[in-house]
Design a protein around this motif. Structure first.
Motif, PDB file in Angstrom:
ATOM      1  N   ASP A  11      86.997  49.935  51.410  1.00  0.00           N
ATOM      2  CA  ASP A  11      87.800  48.797  51.869  1.00  0.00           C
ATOM      3  C   ASP A  11      87.808  48.710  53.390  1.00  0.00           C
ATOM      4  O   ASP A  11      87.799  47.614  53.954  1.00  0.00           O
ATOM      5  CB  ASP A  11      89.221  48.881  51.315  1.00  0.00           C
ATOM      6  CG  ASP A  11      89.296  48.519  49.837  1.00  0.00           C
ATOM      7  OD1 ASP A  11      88.280  48.026  49.274  1.00  0.00           O
ATOM      8  OD2 ASP A  11      90.366  48.729  49.233  1.00  0.00           O
ATOM      9  N   THR A  32      86.547  37.213  50.581  1.00  0.00           N
ATOM     10  CA  THR A  32      86.648  38.426  49.784  1.00  0.00           C
ATOM     11  C   THR A  32      87.189  38.064  48.412  1.00  0.00           C
ATOM     12  O   THR A  32      88.019  37.177  48.273  1.00  0.00           O
ATOM     13  CB  THR A  32      87.570  39.468  50.441  1.00  0.00           C
ATOM     14  OG1 THR A  32      88.842  38.867  50.704  1.00  0.00           O
ATOM     15  CG2 THR A  32      86.986  39.997  51.735  1.00  0.00           C
ATOM     16  N   GLY A  36      86.840  44.467  45.654  1.00  0.00           N
ATOM     17  CA  GLY A  36      86.020  44.933  46.756  1.00  0.00           C
ATOM     18  C   GLY A  36      84.704  44.217  46.908  1.00  0.00           C
ATOM     19  O   GLY A  36      83.662  44.854  47.096  1.00  0.00           O
ATOM     20  N   ARG A  52      81.750  47.196  46.834  1.00  0.00           N
ATOM     21  CA  ARG A  52      81.882  48.631  46.585  1.00  0.00           C
ATOM     22  C   ARG A  52      81.549  48.869  45.113  1.00  0.00           C
ATOM     23  O   ARG A  52      81.939  48.097  44.242  1.00  0.00           O
ATOM     24  CB  ARG A  52      83.275  49.126  46.934  1.00  0.00           C
ATOM     25  CG  ARG A  52      84.365  48.564  46.095  1.00  0.00           C
ATOM     26  CD  ARG A  52      85.717  49.189  46.461  1.00  0.00           C
ATOM     27  NE  ARG A  52      86.685  48.824  45.455  1.00  0.00           N
ATOM     28  CZ  ARG A  52      87.848  48.275  45.693  1.00  0.00           C
ATOM     29  NH1 ARG A  52      88.219  48.034  46.925  1.00  0.00           N
ATOM     30  NH2 ARG A  52      88.656  47.975  44.697  1.00  0.00           N
TER      31      ARG A  52
END
Length: 108
Positions: A11, A32, A36, A52
């Motif tokens: 993050d 976003t 993630g 991620r």
């Protein structure tokens, strides 16, 4: 590394990328999403997606030039193929798709 540590580091990397995009002055749209994921959209409709990947504990980048994976080495996110740093690779990918040089700061 514990999953919670990975999420914090990932993050922070996403936040660093967002701050770098803001500071670059490049005319890019980015957003976003939950889980993630950061999407960067270009004038021609192409995108770069940074996310991620908790199962592998990696940061993944999907761009016109291909897919890239980065793993935390204790100091920085390094490419699993070539050892290059995430922000440097991402700056090159963004620059290529934007058609102008964009610089992103390396994480300290």
């Amino acid at each position: 590394m514990r999953d919670s540590e990975f999420v914090v580091l990932a993050d922070q990397a996403l936040a660093d990328i967002e701050h770098g995009l803001e500071a670059s002055g490049a005319d890019l749209d980015y957003s976003t999403a939950g889980g993630g994921v950061l999407e960067i959209e270009f004038d021609d409709g192409s995108k770069i997606v940074v996310n991620r990947h908790a199962a592998a504990q990696e940061m993944w980048v999907a761009a016109r030039a291909g897919g890239f994976h980065f793993r935390w080495d204790g100091a920085a996110w390094k490419g699993t193929r070539d050892g290059r740093e995430l922000m440097a690779v991402l700056a090159e990918l963004i620059s290529a798709q934007a058609g102008r040089r964009v610089e992103l700061p390396a994480r300290n």
